[in-house]
Design an enzyme around this catalytic site. Structure first.
Site, mmCIF file in Angstrom:
data_model
loop_
_atom_site.group_PDB
_atom_site.id
_atom_site.type_symbol
_atom_site.label_atom_id
_atom_site.label_comp_id
_atom_site.label_asym_id
_atom_site.label_seq_id
_atom_site.Cartn_x
_atom_site.Cartn_y
_atom_site.Cartn_z
ATOM 1 N N ILE A 96 0.872 -1.175 0.000
ATOM 2 C CA ILE A 96 0.000 0.000 0.000
ATOM 3 C C ILE A 96 0.904 1.218 0.000
ATOM 4 O O ILE A 96 1.836 1.316 0.794
ATOM 5 C CB ILE A 96 -0.964 -0.014 1.213
ATOM 6 C CG1 ILE A 96 -1.904 1.192 1.153
ATOM 7 C CG2 ILE A 96 -0.224 -0.081 2.531
ATOM 8 C CD1 ILE A 96 -3.082 1.082 2.109
ATOM 9 N N LEU A 97 0.645 2.121 -0.928
ATOM 10 C CA LEU A 97 1.540 3.266 -1.097
ATOM 11 C C LEU A 97 0.739 4.485 -1.539
ATOM 12 O O LEU A 97 0.011 4.438 -2.529
ATOM 13 C CB LEU A 97 2.614 2.946 -2.140
ATOM 14 C CG LEU A 97 3.595 4.069 -2.481
ATOM 15 C CD1 LEU A 97 4.449 4.421 -1.270
ATOM 16 C CD2 LEU A 97 4.490 3.665 -3.654
ATOM 17 N N VAL A 98 0.889 5.571 -0.803
ATOM 18 C CA VAL A 98 0.356 6.860 -1.221
ATOM 19 C C VAL A 98 1.487 7.598 -1.925
ATOM 20 O O VAL A 98 2.610 7.658 -1.420
ATOM 21 C CB VAL A 98 -0.158 7.670 -0.013
ATOM 22 C CG1 VAL A 98 -0.618 9.056 -0.453
ATOM 23 C CG2 VAL A 98 -1.303 6.931 0.680
ATOM 24 N N GLN A 126 0.955 12.448 0.342
ATOM 25 C CA GLN A 126 1.063 11.762 1.627
ATOM 26 C C GLN A 126 0.618 12.662 2.773
ATOM 27 O O GLN A 126 0.582 13.879 2.659
ATOM 28 C CB GLN A 126 2.504 11.273 1.836
ATOM 29 C CG GLN A 126 2.888 10.159 0.871
ATOM 30 C CD GLN A 126 4.329 9.712 1.010
ATOM 31 O OE1 GLN A 126 5.101 10.271 1.790
ATOM 32 N NE2 GLN A 126 4.720 8.704 0.242
ATOM 33 N N GLY A 139 -4.581 11.525 4.417
ATOM 34 C CA GLY A 139 -5.678 10.605 4.709
ATOM 35 C C GLY A 139 -5.964 9.582 3.636
ATOM 36 O O GLY A 139 -6.906 8.792 3.772
ATOM 37 N N GLY A 189 -4.162 6.977 2.679
ATOM 38 C CA GLY A 189 -3.853 5.614 3.116
ATOM 39 C C GLY A 189 -5.048 4.994 3.815
ATOM 40 O O GLY A 189 -5.409 3.833 3.572
ATOM 41 N N GLU A 235 0.722 -8.444 4.599
ATOM 42 C CA GLU A 235 2.017 -9.088 4.444
ATOM 43 C C GLU A 235 3.130 -8.156 4.925
ATOM 44 O O GLU A 235 3.348 -7.093 4.356
ATOM 45 C CB GLU A 235 2.265 -9.440 2.972
ATOM 46 C CG GLU A 235 3.577 -10.158 2.718
ATOM 47 C CD GLU A 235 3.755 -10.535 1.261
ATOM 48 O OE1 GLU A 235 4.846 -10.969 0.882
ATOM 49 O OE2 GLU A 235 2.785 -10.389 0.494
#
Length: 467
Positions: free
Chosen positions: A249-251, A256, A259, A261, A283
């Site tokens: 998961i990456l913003v 960044q 909110g 994420g 994971e």
């Protein structure tokens, strides 16, 4: 990737990092000479007066020792398009210096990061007009994920409240989804610690993409901008369900701390509930992702009515009893039936629920009550001991242990396995040889304090989200 031999101007004014090899060429750390800039327009290409990405670590892309050899005054600037996710690399240096390890071929590591998305400057600049609508075209066949509850825990300064913000769900059955990820993977490699690319040929993977639609040329949703993304894998769960595991998961860097994420996590939760998945796991989550999930799930649990009587019962017990004088360990965890209900209805797995359970207890404690707070501290201490000893109560350990031992013959076989009859409280296994009891107790105390601080930080955030 452009390669420049710059002799006339070895110290450009706007350069931030330049690497010099020593006389015996001990090498240059890539992190000291590489700058990465996310850009949205062609005018920004070549400029270093814009946002700069700080990658996790660049060393592992450059051979076994992670260094660059054979250059003096080396500077590498990378521009990464936030529209099409192509990249352009500009390399400049004063001179080459043939040393014992030769001259590093700089094209190889950057090809390993950016692959086919690496372009020369002319083609890279053209992408800002040619691929202007790349994101909009890619998500056209995606599914919009309902986000009814996003208003409940959006920052007051977050664009999550904007109806133009959406999360799209894309399946790997569509070839364009795999092509999208092949461009995004460079961001994963640069910004996600220990990340490995997903298998885009496996249809059980899917991508969740957070986007913002903006008016352009008279069209209400003419411009589509990607804010971040997450990858999710569906494992088969017997007999007819699936478990959803978040792989990455990456913003994106420009968006960044706004909110998004949480927005992606909310979308994944929404799909898990609507598809009746068994539960959701992550994971190898980072510390921040664990913190974020704890905050979100604690908020969800606070509005889950069946949990209130169980929490009240534990709070009453902590107020009325002294755990330090209890001869047997009291049961202060959630009932098994409640654990199963939470998994079924909220898709929160048992391990995550137990973490949030401590947060909810702490939120409902009377902090002025010294006995109550000391009892809670003992609960955390017992849990930490149990994790160290691999037991439920932090005292007994009848399972197997593995201890590493020196071995000059084969380093892969340097361990001994044994079964202990009882793990004493003083022997917490915090070192190779156990160490002295006083030191280990001090280490335990420090771990407990860190756990309490983490819980307190989650409670503060949750309180701000629901206020």
């Amino acid at each position: 990737m452009a390669l420049k031999h710059n002799i006339s101007d070895p110290h450009p004014k706007k350069r931030k990092r330049v690497g010099f090899a020593s006389t015996d060429d001990t090498g240059i750390d890539p992190n000291d000479c590489i700058n990465i800039f996310p850009v949205k327009t062609a005018d920004q290409v070549g400029s270093t007066n814009c946002l700069q990405i700080e990658p996790i670590d660049l060393n592992h892309f450059f051979g076994q020792d992670g260094k660059i050899y054979g250059y003096n005054g080396l500077q590498i600037d990378v521009w990464l398009s936030m529209l099409s996710f192509h990249a352009y690399v500009d390399v400049s240096f004063q001179s080459k210096c043939e040393g014992g390890k030769g001259v590093t071929d700089l094209e190889v590591p950057f090809k390993s990061i950016f692959g086919e998305s690496l372009l020369d400057k002319e083609k890279f600049v053209q992408t800002f007009s040619k691929d202007h609508d790349y994101v909009r075209n890619i998500i056209a066949d995606g599914e919009v994920v309902p986000l009814e509850s996003s208003m409940k825990y959006s920052n007051s300064n977050s664009d999550n409240k904007d109806p133009s913000i959406e999360v799209m769900r894309l399946g790997m059955q569509n070839a364009n989804t795999g092509l999208l990820y092949s461009r995004l993977v460079s961001l994963v490699l640069l910004l996600v610690d220990g990340a490995n690319p997903i298998d885009v040929t496996d249809p059980r993977w899917e991508i969740y993409v957070a986007v913002k639609r903006s008016p352009e040329n008279g069209l209400s949703n003419g411009k589509v901008e990607m804010l971040g993304f997450a990858t999710v894998y569906h494992f088969f769960y017997y007999p007819d369900a699936s478990r959803m595991r978040i792989g990455q998961i990456l913003v994106l860097p420009p968006f960044q701390s706004q909110g998004y994420g949480r927005l992606l996590l909310e979308a994944i939760n929404s799909v898990a509930i609507s598809k009746n998945a068994h539960d959701i796991t992550v994971e190898e989550p980072s510390e921040y992702l664990q913190y974020l999930r704890a905050c979100m799930d604690a908020v969800r649990l606070l509005s889950y009515e069946p949990i209130n009587p169980a929490i009240s019962s534990v709070i009453s017990f902590l107020k009325e009893n002294n755990l330090s004088k209890c001869t047997a360990k009291p049961s202060t965890g959630p009932p098994a039936s409640l654990v199963d209900q939470v998994r079924q209805n909220l898709k929160i797995n048992r391990k995550q629920f137990l973490r949030c359970w401590e947060v909810l207890i702490y939120m409902n404690l009377v902090h002025e009550n010294q006995r109550c707070m000391e009892n809670f501290r003992l609960l955390i201490s017992d849990r930490v001991k149990g994790e160290i000893l691999n037991t439920e109560d932090g005292v007994k350990d009848t399972g197997k242990k593995i201890v590493e031992v020196p071995n000059d013959y084969d380093s892969d076989m340097s361990y001994v396995m044994f079964r202990s009859e009882r793990g004493e409280v003083g022997d917490l296994g915090m070192g190779k040889n156990g160490g002295d009891e006083a030191k280990q107790e001090e280490q335990l105390k420090q771990l407990v304090e860190e756990e309490l601080e983490e819980i307190s930080n989650v409670v503060k955030k949750v309180s701000s989200l629901i206020s």
